[in-house]
Design an enzyme around this catalytic site. Sequence first.
Site, PDB file in Angstrom:
ATOM      1  N   LYS A 214     -34.926 -66.904 -29.686  1.00  0.00           N
ATOM      2  CA  LYS A 214     -36.036 -66.158 -29.664  1.00  0.00           C
ATOM      3  C   LYS A 214     -36.385 -65.684 -31.121  1.00  0.00           C
ATOM      4  O   LYS A 214     -37.698 -65.885 -31.646  1.00  0.00           O
ATOM      5  CB  LYS A 214     -35.864 -64.905 -28.710  1.00  0.00           C
ATOM      6  CG  LYS A 214     -36.879 -63.849 -28.699  1.00  0.00           C
ATOM      7  CD  LYS A 214     -38.245 -64.539 -28.094  1.00  0.00           C
ATOM      8  CE  LYS A 214     -39.406 -63.356 -28.539  1.00  0.00           C
ATOM      9  NZ  LYS A 214     -40.532 -63.928 -27.907  1.00  0.00           N
ATOM     10  N   CYS A 268     -44.620 -58.595 -32.381  1.00  0.00           N
ATOM     11  CA  CYS A 268     -43.299 -59.545 -32.204  1.00  0.00           C
ATOM     12  C   CYS A 268     -43.338 -60.185 -33.697  1.00  0.00           C
ATOM     13  O   CYS A 268     -42.209 -59.937 -34.193  1.00  0.00           O
ATOM     14  CB  CYS A 268     -43.893 -60.775 -31.308  1.00  0.00           C
ATOM     15  SG  CYS A 268     -44.361 -59.933 -29.607  1.00  0.00           S
TER      16      CYS A 268
END
Length: 430
Positions: A214, A268
Amino acid sequence: MVSDSELKVVVLGLGYIGLPTAAVIARTGARVLGIDVHQNVVDTINSGKVHIEEVDLDGLVSGVVARGTLTASIQIAPADVFVIAVPTPFGDDHQPNIGYVLRAATSLAAVLKAGDTVILESTSPVGTTEKVRDLLAELRPDLKAPGRGEAGDYALAYCPERVLPGRILVELIDNDRVIGGITPRCARKALSFYRRFVRGACVTTNARAAEMTKLTENAFRDVNIAFANELSLVADTMGVDVWEVIRLANRHPRVNILQPGPGVGGHCIAVDPWFLVAADPENTPLIRTAREVNDGKTEHVIARAAALIEETAGPVACLGLAFKANIDDFRESPALKVAAGLARGFGARIRVVEPYANALPHEFDGTGATLVDLDTAIETCSTMIVLVDHDLFRSVPVDERAGKAVLDTRGIWPDQPRDGRVAPALRLAG
Ligand code: SAJ
Protein backbone atom coordinates in the site's frame (compact mmCIF):
# COMPACT_ATOMS: atom_id res chain seq x y z
CA MET A 1 -20.39 -20.65 4.75
CA VAL A 2 -22.59 -18.09 6.46
CA SER A 3 -25.15 -16.66 4.01
CA ASP A 4 -25.01 -12.95 3.19
CA SER A 5 -28.13 -12.15 5.18
CA GLU A 6 -26.78 -13.97 8.26
CA LEU A 7 -23.34 -12.37 8.13
CA LYS A 8 -22.77 -9.66 10.72
CA VAL A 9 -20.12 -7.08 9.93
CA VAL A 10 -18.84 -4.20 12.04
CA VAL A 11 -17.00 -1.38 10.25
CA LEU A 12 -15.00 0.86 12.60
CA GLY A 13 -14.64 4.40 11.25
CA LEU A 14 -17.28 5.89 8.94
CA GLY A 15 -15.13 8.25 6.89
CA TYR A 16 -14.24 8.38 3.20
CA ILE A 17 -13.36 4.67 3.15
CA GLY A 18 -15.38 3.17 6.03
CA LEU A 19 -18.79 4.52 5.02
CA PRO A 20 -18.65 3.48 1.34
CA THR A 21 -17.25 0.09 2.41
CA ALA A 22 -20.00 -0.39 4.98
CA ALA A 23 -22.66 0.57 2.44
CA VAL A 24 -21.31 -1.74 -0.27
CA ILE A 25 -21.23 -4.68 2.15
CA ALA A 26 -24.74 -3.81 3.38
CA ARG A 27 -25.95 -3.92 -0.23
CA THR A 28 -25.06 -7.65 -0.36
CA GLY A 29 -27.65 -8.18 2.37
CA ALA A 30 -25.17 -8.61 5.22
CA ARG A 31 -26.13 -6.84 8.45
CA VAL A 32 -23.62 -4.04 8.87
CA LEU A 33 -23.07 -1.94 11.96
CA GLY A 34 -20.95 1.14 11.35
CA ILE A 35 -19.12 2.57 14.35
CA ASP A 36 -17.96 6.15 14.64
CA VAL A 37 -16.81 8.23 17.58
CA HIS A 38 -18.80 11.26 16.38
CA GLN A 39 -22.47 11.19 17.43
CA ASN A 40 -23.44 13.60 14.62
CA VAL A 41 -21.96 11.23 12.01
CA VAL A 42 -23.92 8.32 13.52
CA ASP A 43 -27.14 10.37 13.58
CA THR A 44 -26.69 11.54 9.99
CA ILE A 45 -26.22 8.00 8.70
CA ASN A 46 -29.11 6.58 10.72
CA SER A 47 -31.33 9.22 9.13
CA GLY A 48 -30.31 7.83 5.72
CA LYS A 49 -28.04 10.74 4.88
CA VAL A 50 -24.29 11.12 4.35
CA HIS A 51 -21.76 13.51 5.88
CA ILE A 52 -19.25 13.20 3.01
CA GLU A 53 -19.56 13.78 -0.73
CA GLU A 54 -18.84 10.85 -3.00
CA VAL A 55 -20.42 9.99 -6.33
CA ASP A 56 -23.65 7.95 -5.80
CA LEU A 57 -22.94 7.38 -2.08
CA ASP A 58 -26.03 9.27 -0.88
CA GLY A 59 -28.43 7.04 -2.84
CA LEU A 60 -26.67 3.86 -1.76
CA VAL A 61 -26.63 4.82 1.94
CA SER A 62 -30.27 5.92 1.99
CA GLY A 63 -31.19 2.60 0.34
CA VAL A 64 -29.33 0.29 2.73
CA VAL A 65 -30.40 2.28 5.79
CA ALA A 66 -34.05 2.08 4.64
CA ARG A 67 -33.65 -1.69 4.07
CA GLY A 68 -32.23 -1.99 7.59
CA THR A 69 -28.95 -3.62 6.52
CA LEU A 70 -26.84 -0.61 7.58
CA THR A 71 -27.10 1.04 10.97
CA ALA A 72 -24.63 3.27 12.76
CA SER A 73 -23.69 3.56 16.42
CA ILE A 74 -21.00 4.82 18.71
CA GLN A 75 -21.30 1.54 20.62
CA ILE A 76 -19.56 -1.62 19.34
CA ALA A 77 -21.42 -4.96 19.19
CA PRO A 78 -20.42 -8.58 18.45
CA ALA A 79 -20.01 -9.54 14.77
CA ASP A 80 -18.45 -12.16 12.49
CA VAL A 81 -16.16 -9.73 10.68
CA PHE A 82 -14.60 -6.48 11.93
CA VAL A 83 -13.20 -4.02 9.40
CA ILE A 84 -11.01 -1.21 10.76
CA ALA A 85 -11.02 1.89 8.55
CA VAL A 86 -9.82 4.71 10.80
CA PRO A 87 -7.32 7.47 10.01
CA THR A 88 -3.56 7.01 10.37
CA PRO A 89 -2.20 10.58 10.30
CA PHE A 90 1.37 11.65 10.89
CA GLY A 91 2.70 14.15 13.38
CA ASP A 92 4.81 17.28 12.76
CA ASP A 93 7.93 15.12 12.67
CA HIS A 94 6.42 12.93 9.90
CA GLN A 95 6.16 9.97 12.28
CA PRO A 96 3.04 7.85 11.68
CA ASN A 97 0.38 7.83 14.37
CA ILE A 98 -1.43 4.49 14.69
CA GLY A 99 -3.28 5.54 17.83
CA TYR A 100 -6.72 5.39 16.17
CA VAL A 101 -6.03 1.85 14.91
CA LEU A 102 -5.01 0.67 18.37
CA ARG A 103 -8.08 2.34 19.92
CA ALA A 104 -10.34 0.62 17.38
CA ALA A 105 -8.65 -2.72 18.16
CA THR A 106 -9.11 -2.11 21.88
CA SER A 107 -12.82 -1.49 21.44
CA LEU A 108 -13.42 -4.60 19.31
CA ALA A 109 -11.36 -6.75 21.71
CA ALA A 110 -14.23 -6.45 24.18
CA VAL A 111 -16.64 -8.31 21.87
CA LEU A 112 -14.19 -10.56 19.95
CA LYS A 113 -14.98 -14.29 19.95
CA ALA A 114 -13.57 -17.48 18.45
CA GLY A 115 -14.25 -17.79 14.71
CA ASP A 116 -14.27 -14.03 14.05
CA THR A 117 -12.24 -12.26 11.38
CA VAL A 118 -10.51 -8.92 12.00
CA ILE A 119 -9.30 -6.91 9.01
CA LEU A 120 -7.27 -3.71 9.07
CA GLU A 121 -7.78 -1.51 5.99
CA SER A 122 -6.22 1.77 7.20
CA THR A 123 -2.96 2.72 5.50
CA SER A 124 -0.42 1.66 8.10
CA PRO A 125 3.31 1.39 8.75
CA VAL A 126 4.77 -2.07 8.20
CA GLY A 127 4.28 -4.13 11.37
CA THR A 128 1.01 -2.50 12.47
CA THR A 129 -1.11 -5.63 11.97
CA GLU A 130 1.32 -7.53 14.20
CA LYS A 131 0.93 -4.78 16.81
CA VAL A 132 -2.85 -5.21 16.59
CA ARG A 133 -2.38 -8.96 17.09
CA ASP A 134 -0.18 -8.36 20.15
CA LEU A 135 -2.71 -5.90 21.60
CA LEU A 136 -5.62 -8.32 21.07
CA ALA A 137 -3.53 -11.10 22.64
CA GLU A 138 -2.89 -8.94 25.68
CA LEU A 139 -6.51 -7.81 26.03
CA ARG A 140 -8.01 -11.24 25.37
CA PRO A 141 -5.68 -13.89 26.86
CA ASP A 142 -8.65 -16.30 26.78
CA LEU A 143 -8.44 -16.43 22.96
CA LYS A 144 -5.51 -17.98 21.06
CA ALA A 145 -3.89 -15.25 18.92
CA PRO A 146 -2.96 -16.23 15.33
CA GLY A 147 0.65 -16.57 14.22
CA ARG A 148 2.13 -17.53 17.51
CA GLY A 149 3.06 -21.08 16.70
CA GLU A 150 -0.47 -22.46 16.65
CA ALA A 151 -3.69 -21.82 14.76
CA GLY A 152 -5.44 -18.83 16.27
CA ASP A 153 -9.01 -18.72 17.52
CA TYR A 154 -9.70 -15.76 15.24
CA ALA A 155 -8.29 -14.54 11.92
CA LEU A 156 -6.41 -11.27 11.49
CA ALA A 157 -5.40 -9.74 8.15
CA TYR A 158 -4.33 -6.51 6.51
CA CYS A 159 -6.15 -5.52 3.34
CA PRO A 160 -5.46 -1.95 2.19
CA GLU A 161 -8.11 0.16 0.58
CA ARG A 162 -6.99 1.36 -2.88
CA VAL A 163 -9.96 3.38 -4.08
CA LEU A 164 -9.74 6.72 -5.83
CA PRO A 165 -11.90 9.53 -4.39
CA GLY A 166 -14.60 10.28 -6.94
CA ARG A 167 -14.68 6.63 -8.09
CA ILE A 168 -14.90 4.92 -4.71
CA LEU A 169 -18.06 2.88 -5.26
CA VAL A 170 -16.82 1.56 -8.60
CA GLU A 171 -13.28 0.83 -7.44
CA LEU A 172 -14.41 -0.88 -4.21
CA ILE A 173 -15.94 -3.56 -6.40
CA ASP A 174 -13.65 -3.63 -9.43
CA ASN A 175 -10.14 -3.12 -8.05
CA ASP A 176 -7.91 -6.05 -7.23
CA ARG A 177 -7.34 -6.52 -3.49
CA VAL A 178 -4.14 -7.50 -1.72
CA ILE A 179 -4.93 -9.55 1.39
CA GLY A 180 -2.11 -10.08 3.86
CA GLY A 181 -2.79 -12.58 6.58
CA ILE A 182 -0.96 -12.85 9.88
CA THR A 183 -0.97 -16.51 8.78
CA PRO A 184 -1.97 -18.09 5.43
CA ARG A 185 -5.11 -19.36 7.14
CA CYS A 186 -5.99 -15.82 8.23
CA ALA A 187 -5.50 -14.62 4.64
CA ARG A 188 -7.86 -17.33 3.33
CA LYS A 189 -10.50 -16.38 5.90
CA ALA A 190 -10.31 -12.68 4.92
CA LEU A 191 -10.34 -13.68 1.24
CA SER A 192 -13.67 -15.45 1.65
CA PHE A 193 -15.08 -12.18 3.06
CA TYR A 194 -13.86 -9.95 0.20
CA ARG A 195 -15.07 -12.44 -2.43
CA ARG A 196 -18.63 -11.60 -1.30
CA PHE A 197 -18.47 -8.11 -2.84
CA VAL A 198 -15.23 -7.68 -4.84
CA ARG A 199 -15.22 -8.43 -8.58
CA GLY A 200 -11.49 -7.72 -8.99
CA ALA A 201 -8.87 -10.39 -8.25
CA CYS A 202 -8.12 -11.00 -4.57
CA VAL A 203 -4.47 -11.93 -4.06
CA THR A 204 -3.16 -13.27 -0.76
CA THR A 205 0.19 -12.61 0.91
CA ASN A 206 1.48 -11.94 4.42
CA ALA A 207 0.49 -8.88 6.46
CA ARG A 208 3.86 -7.08 6.28
CA ALA A 209 4.05 -7.40 2.48
CA ALA A 210 0.49 -6.10 2.14
CA GLU A 211 1.26 -3.13 4.40
CA MET A 212 4.34 -2.23 2.38
CA THR A 213 2.48 -2.73 -0.91
CA LYS A 214 0.00 0.00 0.00
CA LEU A 215 2.74 2.47 0.95
CA THR A 216 4.64 1.56 -2.21
CA GLU A 217 1.68 2.32 -4.47
CA ASN A 218 1.26 5.84 -3.16
CA ALA A 219 5.01 6.52 -2.98
CA PHE A 220 5.28 5.39 -6.61
CA ARG A 221 2.68 7.95 -7.62
CA ASP A 222 4.27 10.68 -5.52
CA VAL A 223 7.72 10.09 -7.01
CA ASN A 224 6.30 10.15 -10.52
CA ILE A 225 4.34 13.35 -9.91
CA ALA A 226 7.52 14.88 -8.45
CA PHE A 227 9.29 14.06 -11.70
CA ALA A 228 6.59 15.92 -13.64
CA ASN A 229 6.72 18.85 -11.20
CA GLU A 230 10.51 19.07 -11.46
CA LEU A 231 10.22 19.03 -15.25
CA SER A 232 7.72 21.89 -15.06
CA LEU A 233 10.28 24.05 -13.28
CA VAL A 234 12.98 23.26 -15.82
CA ALA A 235 10.59 23.91 -18.72
CA ASP A 236 9.59 27.22 -17.15
CA THR A 237 13.25 28.26 -16.97
CA MET A 238 13.74 27.21 -20.60
CA GLY A 239 10.57 28.93 -21.83
CA VAL A 240 9.11 25.61 -23.02
CA ASP A 241 5.54 24.35 -22.56
CA VAL A 242 5.91 21.40 -20.17
CA TRP A 243 2.59 19.80 -21.17
CA GLU A 244 3.67 19.80 -24.80
CA VAL A 245 6.96 18.13 -23.83
CA ILE A 246 5.20 15.50 -21.71
CA ARG A 247 2.67 14.80 -24.45
CA LEU A 248 5.48 14.28 -26.94
CA ALA A 249 7.69 12.25 -24.59
CA ASN A 250 4.74 10.00 -23.75
CA ARG A 251 4.59 8.96 -27.41
CA HIS A 252 7.67 6.86 -26.63
CA PRO A 253 6.43 3.31 -25.98
CA ARG A 254 8.17 3.06 -22.60
CA VAL A 255 7.62 6.58 -21.25
CA ASN A 256 4.54 7.53 -19.27
CA ILE A 257 5.03 10.82 -17.41
CA LEU A 258 2.31 12.09 -15.06
CA GLN A 259 1.01 15.66 -14.94
CA PRO A 260 2.57 18.61 -13.13
CA GLY A 261 0.37 20.79 -10.96
CA PRO A 262 0.48 23.14 -7.97
CA GLY A 263 1.66 20.32 -5.66
CA VAL A 264 0.25 17.08 -4.31
CA GLY A 265 -2.78 17.09 -2.04
CA GLY A 266 -5.24 14.74 -0.44
CA HIS A 267 -4.82 12.62 2.63
CA CYS A 268 -2.90 9.74 1.04
CA ILE A 269 -0.16 10.53 -1.43
CA ALA A 270 1.17 13.53 0.50
CA VAL A 271 1.23 11.42 3.69
CA ASP A 272 1.97 7.75 3.00
CA PRO A 273 5.48 8.10 1.54
CA TRP A 274 6.59 9.50 4.90
CA PHE A 275 5.70 6.13 6.48
CA LEU A 276 8.42 4.52 4.33
CA VAL A 277 10.87 7.33 5.08
CA ALA A 278 10.18 7.09 8.81
CA ALA A 279 10.76 3.31 8.70
CA ASP A 280 14.18 3.59 7.01
CA PRO A 281 15.41 7.19 6.68
CA GLU A 282 18.87 6.19 5.43
CA ASN A 283 17.62 4.25 2.44
CA THR A 284 14.86 6.55 1.25
CA PRO A 285 16.52 9.68 -0.21
CA LEU A 286 14.48 9.45 -3.42
CA ILE A 287 11.12 9.10 -1.70
CA ARG A 288 11.90 11.93 0.72
CA THR A 289 13.15 14.22 -2.05
CA ALA A 290 10.01 13.56 -4.09
CA ARG A 291 7.92 14.72 -1.14
CA GLU A 292 10.06 17.84 -0.85
CA VAL A 293 9.84 18.55 -4.59
CA ASN A 294 6.06 18.27 -4.53
CA ASP A 295 5.69 20.46 -1.44
CA GLY A 296 8.21 22.90 -2.90
CA LYS A 297 6.10 23.18 -6.05
CA THR A 298 3.30 24.76 -4.02
CA GLU A 299 5.69 27.42 -2.67
CA HIS A 300 6.98 28.02 -6.18
CA VAL A 301 3.45 28.56 -7.50
CA ILE A 302 2.68 31.04 -4.71
CA ALA A 303 5.81 33.05 -5.57
CA ARG A 304 5.10 32.89 -9.33
CA ALA A 305 1.49 33.95 -8.89
CA ALA A 306 2.43 36.76 -6.50
CA ALA A 307 4.92 38.12 -9.05
CA LEU A 308 2.24 38.05 -11.77
CA ILE A 309 -0.34 39.74 -9.54
CA GLU A 310 2.12 42.49 -8.63
CA GLU A 311 2.62 43.24 -12.34
CA THR A 312 -1.12 43.55 -12.94
CA ALA A 313 -3.98 45.61 -11.55
CA GLY A 314 -7.55 44.78 -10.54
CA PRO A 315 -9.22 41.65 -9.22
CA VAL A 316 -7.54 38.26 -9.60
CA ALA A 317 -9.46 34.98 -10.00
CA CYS A 318 -8.11 31.88 -8.26
CA LEU A 319 -9.81 28.94 -9.95
CA GLY A 320 -10.32 26.01 -7.59
CA LEU A 321 -9.62 24.98 -3.99
CA ALA A 322 -10.14 21.20 -4.12
CA PHE A 323 -7.13 18.88 -3.94
CA LYS A 324 -7.97 17.54 -7.39
CA ALA A 325 -10.53 17.82 -10.17
CA ASN A 326 -14.27 17.40 -9.76
CA ILE A 327 -14.41 16.60 -6.04
CA ASP A 328 -15.33 18.63 -2.96
CA ASP A 329 -12.39 17.45 -0.83
CA PHE A 330 -10.10 20.27 0.32
CA ARG A 331 -7.85 18.22 2.63
CA GLU A 332 -4.14 18.99 2.23
CA SER A 333 -5.08 20.85 -0.95
CA PRO A 334 -2.22 22.72 -2.65
CA ALA A 335 -4.82 24.85 -4.47
CA LEU A 336 -6.22 25.99 -1.13
CA LYS A 337 -2.72 26.73 0.17
CA VAL A 338 -1.92 28.83 -2.90
CA ALA A 339 -5.22 30.73 -2.92
CA ALA A 340 -5.11 31.38 0.85
CA GLY A 341 -1.46 32.49 0.61
CA LEU A 342 -2.37 34.94 -2.17
CA ALA A 343 -5.39 36.14 -0.18
CA ARG A 344 -3.12 36.92 2.76
CA GLY A 345 -0.84 38.92 0.45
CA PHE A 346 -3.37 40.62 -1.81
CA GLY A 347 -6.57 40.69 0.27
CA ALA A 348 -9.71 41.85 -1.48
CA ARG A 349 -8.12 41.61 -4.93
CA ILE A 350 -8.45 37.82 -4.67
CA ARG A 351 -11.70 36.28 -5.93
CA VAL A 352 -11.97 32.53 -5.49
CA VAL A 353 -14.09 30.33 -7.76
CA GLU A 354 -14.90 26.89 -6.35
CA PRO A 355 -18.08 25.20 -7.57
CA TYR A 356 -17.82 22.68 -4.71
CA ALA A 357 -17.84 25.30 -1.90
CA ASN A 358 -20.71 27.36 -0.47
CA ALA A 359 -18.37 29.57 1.54
CA LEU A 360 -14.65 30.21 1.77
CA PRO A 361 -12.86 27.94 4.27
CA HIS A 362 -11.51 29.42 7.52
CA GLU A 363 -8.04 29.85 5.98
CA PHE A 364 -9.45 32.95 4.25
CA ASP A 365 -10.86 34.53 7.43
CA GLY A 366 -9.94 38.18 7.72
CA THR A 367 -8.21 38.33 4.34
CA GLY A 368 -10.94 40.23 2.47
CA ALA A 369 -10.94 37.63 -0.33
CA THR A 370 -14.38 36.64 -1.69
CA LEU A 371 -16.02 33.58 -3.22
CA VAL A 372 -17.55 34.34 -6.62
CA ASP A 373 -19.07 32.27 -9.40
CA LEU A 374 -17.21 31.59 -12.63
CA ASP A 375 -19.18 34.10 -14.72
CA THR A 376 -18.46 36.91 -12.25
CA ALA A 377 -14.77 36.01 -12.26
CA ILE A 378 -14.65 36.05 -16.07
CA GLU A 379 -16.43 39.40 -16.18
CA THR A 380 -14.41 41.13 -13.47
CA CYS A 381 -10.92 39.59 -13.34
CA SER A 382 -8.16 40.40 -15.81
CA THR A 383 -5.81 37.92 -14.15
CA MET A 384 -6.60 34.21 -13.64
CA ILE A 385 -4.68 31.62 -11.66
CA VAL A 386 -5.81 28.08 -12.54
CA LEU A 387 -5.27 25.81 -9.55
CA VAL A 388 -7.68 22.89 -10.14
CA ASP A 389 -8.62 21.20 -13.42
CA HIS A 390 -12.36 21.04 -12.70
CA ASP A 391 -14.36 20.28 -15.89
CA LEU A 392 -16.17 23.59 -15.35
CA PHE A 393 -12.92 25.52 -15.79
CA ARG A 394 -11.75 23.43 -18.74
CA SER A 395 -14.90 24.35 -20.60
CA VAL A 396 -14.21 28.12 -20.64
CA PRO A 397 -13.64 28.88 -24.35
CA VAL A 398 -10.63 30.82 -25.56
CA ASP A 399 -12.57 33.97 -26.48
CA GLU A 400 -13.76 34.36 -22.87
CA ARG A 401 -10.10 34.37 -21.79
CA ALA A 402 -8.88 36.82 -24.39
CA GLY A 403 -6.91 39.71 -22.98
CA LYS A 404 -6.43 38.05 -19.60
CA ALA A 405 -3.13 37.26 -17.92
CA VAL A 406 -3.31 33.56 -17.07
CA LEU A 407 -1.15 31.38 -14.84
CA ASP A 408 -2.34 27.88 -15.63
CA THR A 409 -0.77 25.42 -13.18
CA ARG A 410 -2.78 22.47 -14.52
CA GLY A 411 -2.34 22.94 -18.24
CA ILE A 412 -6.09 22.99 -18.92
CA TRP A 413 -6.00 25.70 -21.61
CA PRO A 414 -3.49 24.65 -24.28
CA ASP A 415 -5.08 27.14 -26.68
CA GLN A 416 -4.44 30.13 -24.41
CA PRO A 417 -3.01 32.91 -26.63
CA ARG A 418 0.61 33.75 -25.89
CA ASP A 419 0.76 37.14 -27.52
CA GLY A 420 1.69 39.15 -24.46
CA ARG A 421 0.86 42.53 -26.00
CA VAL A 422 -2.44 42.17 -27.80
CA ALA A 423 -3.77 39.59 -25.38
CA PRO A 424 -1.51 39.70 -22.33
CA ALA A 425 -1.97 36.04 -21.69
CA LEU A 426 0.71 33.84 -20.26
CA ARG A 427 0.67 30.12 -20.08
CA LEU A 428 3.24 29.47 -17.44
CA ALA A 429 4.26 26.11 -16.11
CA GLY A 430 3.54 27.40 -12.63
N1 SAJ B 1 -1.74 14.75 -9.12
C1 SAJ B 1 -0.88 15.49 -9.92
N2 SAJ B 1 -0.50 14.97 -11.12
C2 SAJ B 1 -0.95 13.74 -11.55
C3 SAJ B 1 -1.82 12.99 -10.72
C4 SAJ B 1 -2.20 13.54 -9.51
O1 SAJ B 1 -0.45 16.60 -9.57
O2 SAJ B 1 -0.58 13.35 -12.66
C5 SAJ B 1 -2.14 15.30 -7.81
C6 SAJ B 1 -3.64 15.53 -7.68
O3 SAJ B 1 -4.01 16.76 -8.24
C7 SAJ B 1 -3.82 15.48 -6.18
C8 SAJ B 1 -2.78 14.43 -5.75
O4 SAJ B 1 -1.85 14.34 -6.81
O5 SAJ B 1 -3.50 16.71 -5.58
C9 SAJ B 1 -3.35 13.06 -5.44
O6 SAJ B 1 -4.35 12.72 -6.38
P1 SAJ B 1 -4.50 11.26 -7.00
O7 SAJ B 1 -5.66 11.27 -7.91
O8 SAJ B 1 -3.20 10.82 -7.59
O9 SAJ B 1 -4.70 10.30 -5.75
P2 SAJ B 1 -5.71 10.27 -4.48
O10 SAJ B 1 -4.99 10.86 -3.31
O11 SAJ B 1 -7.04 10.81 -4.81
O12 SAJ B 1 -5.84 8.68 -4.28
C10 SAJ B 1 -4.64 7.90 -4.13
C11 SAJ B 1 -4.74 6.71 -5.09
N3 SAJ B 1 -3.46 6.02 -5.16
C12 SAJ B 1 -2.85 5.76 -6.33
O13 SAJ B 1 -3.29 6.10 -7.40
C13 SAJ B 1 -1.58 5.00 -6.26
C14 SAJ B 1 -5.84 5.77 -4.62
O14 SAJ B 1 -5.88 4.61 -5.43
C15 SAJ B 1 -5.61 5.37 -3.16
O15 SAJ B 1 -6.63 4.51 -2.68
C16 SAJ B 1 -5.65 6.64 -2.35
O16 SAJ B 1 -4.57 7.47 -2.78
C17 SAJ B 1 -5.50 6.28 -0.87
O17 SAJ B 1 -6.54 6.29 -0.17
O18 SAJ B 1 -4.40 5.92 -0.45
